[in-house]
Design an enzyme around this catalytic site. Structure first.
Site, short mmCIF file in Angstrom:
data_model
loop_
_atom_site.label_atom_id
_atom_site.label_comp_id
_atom_site.label_asym_id
_atom_site.label_seq_id
_atom_site.Cartn_x
_atom_site.Cartn_y
_atom_site.Cartn_z
N HIS A 55 0.85 -1.19 0.00
CA HIS A 55 0.00 0.00 0.00
C HIS A 55 0.88 1.25 0.00
O HIS A 55 2.01 1.22 0.51
CB HIS A 55 -0.88 0.03 1.25
CG HIS A 55 -2.02 -0.95 1.21
ND1 HIS A 55 -3.17 -0.76 1.93
CD2 HIS A 55 -2.18 -2.12 0.56
CE1 HIS A 55 -3.99 -1.77 1.73
NE2 HIS A 55 -3.42 -2.61 0.90
N GLU A 57 0.81 3.94 1.77
CA GLU A 57 1.26 4.40 3.10
C GLU A 57 2.43 3.57 3.61
O GLU A 57 3.40 4.13 4.12
CB GLU A 57 0.11 4.29 4.12
CG GLU A 57 -1.09 5.13 3.79
CD GLU A 57 -2.18 4.35 3.07
OE1 GLU A 57 -3.37 4.57 3.36
OE2 GLU A 57 -1.85 3.52 2.19
N CYS A 85 -6.40 2.23 5.68
CA CYS A 85 -7.08 0.98 6.05
C CYS A 85 -6.54 0.53 7.42
O CYS A 85 -5.62 1.14 7.96
CB CYS A 85 -6.82 -0.08 4.99
SG CYS A 85 -5.13 -0.72 5.00
N CYS A 88 -2.67 -0.11 7.38
CA CYS A 88 -1.88 1.12 7.30
C CYS A 88 -1.98 1.93 8.58
O CYS A 88 -0.99 2.51 9.02
CB CYS A 88 -2.31 1.93 6.08
SG CYS A 88 -1.91 1.09 4.52
#
Length: 164
Positions: A55, A57, A85, A88
């Site tokens: 991801h 992040e 999410c 993260c």
């Protein structure tokens, strides 16, 4: 942090998201800023890496940790185009990031205040200040355009199959 600075950093996150879209990835971008300096960048690479954890992040946090040679990102701020999410948010908490600025809300998986709020939960050993809706229209537009293009491709492929 002043509004012009905040928007400038979010524009950088949007540019990261555009890089993801160019690779066929969901257009989410993130940057980490500390003391007025960008120390980490990332954009979604799940498809390219075939890695569920790739991801934006997480990649930005990893980059920031390498840059300052520490896992502690105290006093750093994360700018991301989509609300983080659970995974993260856990990384944000563990990295001790002080503030999270995000663009579009995520009603299905957002854990910075929309679906739930992990980042300000005092049961954790660290909390991050949360600033939602920064350039939300631009963030949402990137996501909508990406998914609209995917649906159009799927529709065209289905039509070809039906004709053939």
């Amino acid at each position: 942090m002043e509004q012009i600075e905040i928007e400038t950093y979010m524009q950088m996150a949007l540019a990261e998201a555009q890089q993801a879209a160019a690779l066929g990835e969901v257009p989410i971008g993130a940057i980490v800023v500390k003391n007025g300096r960008v120390i980490g960048r990332g954009h979604n690479l799940r498809e390219q890496a075939q890695d569920a954890t790739a991801h934006a992040e997480l990649l930005a946090i990893q980059d920031a940790c390498r840059t300052i040679k520490s896992w502690r990102l105290e006093e750093a701020a994360l700018f991301v185009t989509l609300e983080p999410c659970p995974m993260c948010s856990g990384a944000i908490i563990n990295a001790r990031i002080g503030a999270v600025y995000y663009g579009a809300s995520d009603p299905k998986a957002g854990t910075a205040g929309t679906f739930m709020n992990l980042l300000t939960d005092t049961r954790f050993n660290h909390q991050a200040a949360v600033y939602p809706g920064i350039l939300a229209t631009e963030s949402q537009a990137q996501l909508r355009a990406f998914f609209r293009a995917i649906r159009a491709k799927q529709k065209a492929a289905k039509k070809l199959r039906q004709q053939g």
